[in-house]
Scaffold this motif. Structure first.
Motif, PDB file in Angstrom:
ATOM      1  N   PHE A 102       0.846  -1.184   0.000  1.00  0.00           N
ATOM      2  CA  PHE A 102       0.000   0.000   0.000  1.00  0.00           C
ATOM      3  C   PHE A 102       0.888   1.243   0.000  1.00  0.00           C
ATOM      4  CE2 PHE A 102      -2.447  -3.407   1.867  1.00  0.00           C
ATOM      5  CZ  PHE A 102      -3.683  -3.282   1.253  1.00  0.00           C
ATOM      6  N   GLY A 103       0.264   2.411  -0.163  1.00  0.00           N
ATOM      7  CA  GLY A 103       1.018   3.656  -0.119  1.00  0.00           C
ATOM      8  C   GLY A 103       1.322   4.241  -1.479  1.00  0.00           C
ATOM      9  N   TYR A 104       0.626   3.762  -2.527  1.00  0.00           N
ATOM     10  CA  TYR A 104       0.856   4.287  -3.870  1.00  0.00           C
ATOM     11  C   TYR A 104       0.119   5.601  -4.125  1.00  0.00           C
ATOM     12  CZ  TYR A 104       2.804  -0.324  -4.952  1.00  0.00           C
ATOM     13  OH  TYR A 104       3.563  -1.461  -4.960  1.00  0.00           O
ATOM     14  N   GLY A 105      -0.725   6.009  -3.193  1.00  0.00           N
ATOM     15  CA  GLY A 105      -1.448   7.264  -3.357  1.00  0.00           C
ATOM     16  C   GLY A 105      -2.690   7.151  -4.216  1.00  0.00           C
ATOM     17  N   ASN A 106      -3.106   5.930  -4.529  1.00  0.00           N
ATOM     18  CA  ASN A 106      -4.331   5.765  -5.321  1.00  0.00           C
ATOM     19  C   ASN A 106      -5.549   6.124  -4.473  1.00  0.00           C
ATOM     20  OD1 ASN A 106      -3.708   3.285  -3.800  1.00  0.00           O
ATOM     21  ND2 ASN A 106      -5.667   2.581  -4.633  1.00  0.00           N
ATOM     22  N   GLU A 107      -6.575   6.650  -5.107  1.00  0.00           N
ATOM     23  CA  GLU A 107      -7.785   7.048  -4.383  1.00  0.00           C
ATOM     24  C   GLU A 107      -8.779   5.888  -4.371  1.00  0.00           C
ATOM     25  OE1 GLU A 107      -8.821  10.629  -6.513  1.00  0.00           O
ATOM     26  OE2 GLU A 107      -7.810  11.838  -4.996  1.00  0.00           O
ATOM     27  N   PRO A 108      -9.043   5.320  -3.192  1.00  0.00           N
ATOM     28  CA  PRO A 108      -9.915   4.143  -3.136  1.00  0.00           C
ATOM     29  C   PRO A 108     -11.387   4.435  -3.375  1.00  0.00           C
ATOM     30  CG  PRO A 108      -9.205   4.781  -0.940  1.00  0.00           C
ATOM     31  CD  PRO A 108      -8.440   5.633  -1.898  1.00  0.00           C
ATOM     32  N   LEU A 109     -11.798   5.697  -3.276  1.00  0.00           N
ATOM     33  CA  LEU A 109     -13.218   5.987  -3.487  1.00  0.00           C
ATOM     34  C   LEU A 109     -13.435   7.435  -3.900  1.00  0.00           C
ATOM     35  CD1 LEU A 109     -16.213   4.984  -3.187  1.00  0.00           C
ATOM     36  CD2 LEU A 109     -16.158   6.026  -0.912  1.00  0.00           C
ATOM     37  N   LYS A 110     -14.220   7.624  -4.953  1.00  0.00           N
ATOM     38  CA  LYS A 110     -14.764   8.928  -5.324  1.00  0.00           C
ATOM     39  C   LYS A 110     -16.226   8.713  -5.674  1.00  0.00           C
ATOM     40  CE  LYS A 110     -11.217  12.037  -7.192  1.00  0.00           C
ATOM     41  NZ  LYS A 110     -10.774  12.762  -8.413  1.00  0.00           N
ATOM     42  N   ILE A 111     -17.094   9.543  -5.132  1.00  0.00           N
ATOM     43  CA  ILE A 111     -18.518   9.451  -5.437  1.00  0.00           C
ATOM     44  C   ILE A 111     -18.901  10.672  -6.273  1.00  0.00           C
ATOM     45  CG2 ILE A 111     -20.847   9.234  -4.506  1.00  0.00           C
ATOM     46  CD1 ILE A 111     -19.559   8.230  -1.898  1.00  0.00           C
ATOM     47  N   PHE A 112     -19.422  10.431  -7.458  1.00  0.00           N
ATOM     48  CA  PHE A 112     -19.755  11.494  -8.403  1.00  0.00           C
ATOM     49  C   PHE A 112     -21.263  11.650  -8.566  1.00  0.00           C
ATOM     50  CE2 PHE A 112     -15.498  10.328  -9.694  1.00  0.00           C
ATOM     51  CZ  PHE A 112     -14.928  11.494 -10.184  1.00  0.00           C
ATOM     52  N   TYR A 113     -21.674  12.897  -8.797  1.00  0.00           N
ATOM     53  CA  TYR A 113     -23.003  13.176  -9.338  1.00  0.00           C
ATOM     54  C   TYR A 113     -22.763  13.878 -10.670  1.00  0.00           C
ATOM     55  CZ  TYR A 113     -27.633  15.113 -10.154  1.00  0.00           C
ATOM     56  OH  TYR A 113     -28.844  15.433 -10.715  1.00  0.00           O
ATOM     57  N   LYS A 114     -23.323  13.339 -11.751  1.00  0.00           N
ATOM     58  CA  LYS A 114     -23.113  13.917 -13.081  1.00  0.00           C
ATOM     59  C   LYS A 114     -24.446  14.064 -13.800  1.00  0.00           C
ATOM     60  CE  LYS A 114     -20.594  13.401 -17.439  1.00  0.00           C
ATOM     61  NZ  LYS A 114     -19.373  12.880 -18.090  1.00  0.00           N
ATOM     62  N   LYS A 115     -24.696  15.266 -14.312  1.00  0.00           N
ATOM     63  CA  LYS A 115     -25.935  15.519 -15.047  1.00  0.00           C
ATOM     64  C   LYS A 115     -25.617  16.306 -16.314  1.00  0.00           C
ATOM     65  CE  LYS A 115     -30.498  17.704 -14.729  1.00  0.00           C
ATOM     66  NZ  LYS A 115     -30.267  18.612 -15.896  1.00  0.00           N
ATOM     67  N   PHE A 116     -25.902  15.701 -17.459  1.00  0.00           N
ATOM     68  CA  PHE A 116     -25.689  16.382 -18.726  1.00  0.00           C
ATOM     69  C   PHE A 116     -26.723  17.494 -18.914  1.00  0.00           C
ATOM     70  CE2 PHE A 116     -23.507  12.382 -19.689  1.00  0.00           C
ATOM     71  CZ  PHE A 116     -22.402  12.830 -20.402  1.00  0.00           C
TER      72      PHE A 116
END
Length: 254
Positions: free
Chosen positions: A187-201
């Motif tokens: 571990f420790g690579y700096g990857n983001e384990p979670l992002k929650i998006f709301y997207k509306k075209f």
């Protein structure tokens, strides 16, 4: 023209510890007979700081309000209570950003250390680890959980590059990861384990809510990609209106 992303939290209840998942608090009743003035009057923000999209101290990056100062802090444009005592976050498309990002934000960060600044921000005592990490017992918490009810009121309706995945979206929750020099633990690579998006075209009746996981690999590994999973509606590039399967602007979801 600069446009805003705006969302408000109606109810938030963290269980355990999650660091930098955008926003979190436990609602409590303000003193009887007194109208709440700042978010900390209504939500327990005793272990949170906030980054806002302004550079008042002119150091070339967005400002962070400490745990101590957040107790009495609000901003009329970017962080405040609405008339129903809901916590509102807003940020323009173009404004001050953090050092390593081009994205503006009004973002709470969970500080396990509270006001104890003797523990470093990126120190193990101020961060959580997943149980799979061999030395997870050295961290401030192992895993965590956040329950929340929120609504998104506005996202950008114009984009310079509309085909970019993140166009017309707002991140409403996120777990950051610290990059360490020693990755022997896996571990420790700096990857983001979670992002929650709301997207509306633009022109769609509803938007989509989905989360992404950045694979736990070195940054130069071509397989370090985002894995996306839909919750309501569609994923990044699906331009079909999700309609009844999606979430409308101003519609609460949990």
């Amino acid at each position: 023209m600069t446009t805003l992303s705006k969302f408000r939290y109606l109810k938030l209840s963290p269980v355990g510890a999650i660091i930098a998942l955008g926003l979190s608090a436990i609602p409590f009743n303000a003193l009887a007979g007194e109208r709440p003035q700042v978010p900390a009057d209504v939500f327990d923000l005793s272990h949170w700081n906030i980054t806002v999209p302004i550079d008042k101290d002119r150091d070339g990056k967005s400002d962070t309000i400490s745990v101590k100062k957040l107790k009495k802090y609000s901003h009329p444009d970017f962080f405040y209570l609405d008339e129903q005592n809901r916590m509102v976050f807003a940020t323009p498309n173009k404004a001050a950003t953090t050092k390593n990002s081009s994205n503006t934000r009004s973002e709470l960060r969970h500080m396990l250390r509270g006001k104890n600044t003797r523990i470093k921000t990126h120190g193990a005592g101020n961060n959580f680890a997943v149980r799979a990490r061999k030395d997870s017992d050295k961290f401030g918490s192992v895993g965590g959980r956040l329950d929340a009810t929120l609504q998104v009121d506005h996202v950008a309706r114009r984009a310079e590059n509309p085909d970019v995945k993140a166009a017309f979206s707002a991140v409403v929750g996120q777990i950051h990861a610290v990059k360490y020099d020693n990755t022997a633990s896996g571990f420790g690579y700096g990857n983001e384990p979670l992002k929650i998006f709301y997207k509306k075209f633009p022109g769609h009746e509803t938007g989509s809510v989905f989360w992404t996981y950045e694979r736990n690999l070195p940054k130069d590994d071509p397989n370090r990609t985002d894995i996306a999973y839909p919750v309501w509606g569609n994923l990044w590039t699906n331009k079909t209106d999700p309609k009844e399967a999606g979430i409308a602007l101003g519609e609460p979801f949990s």
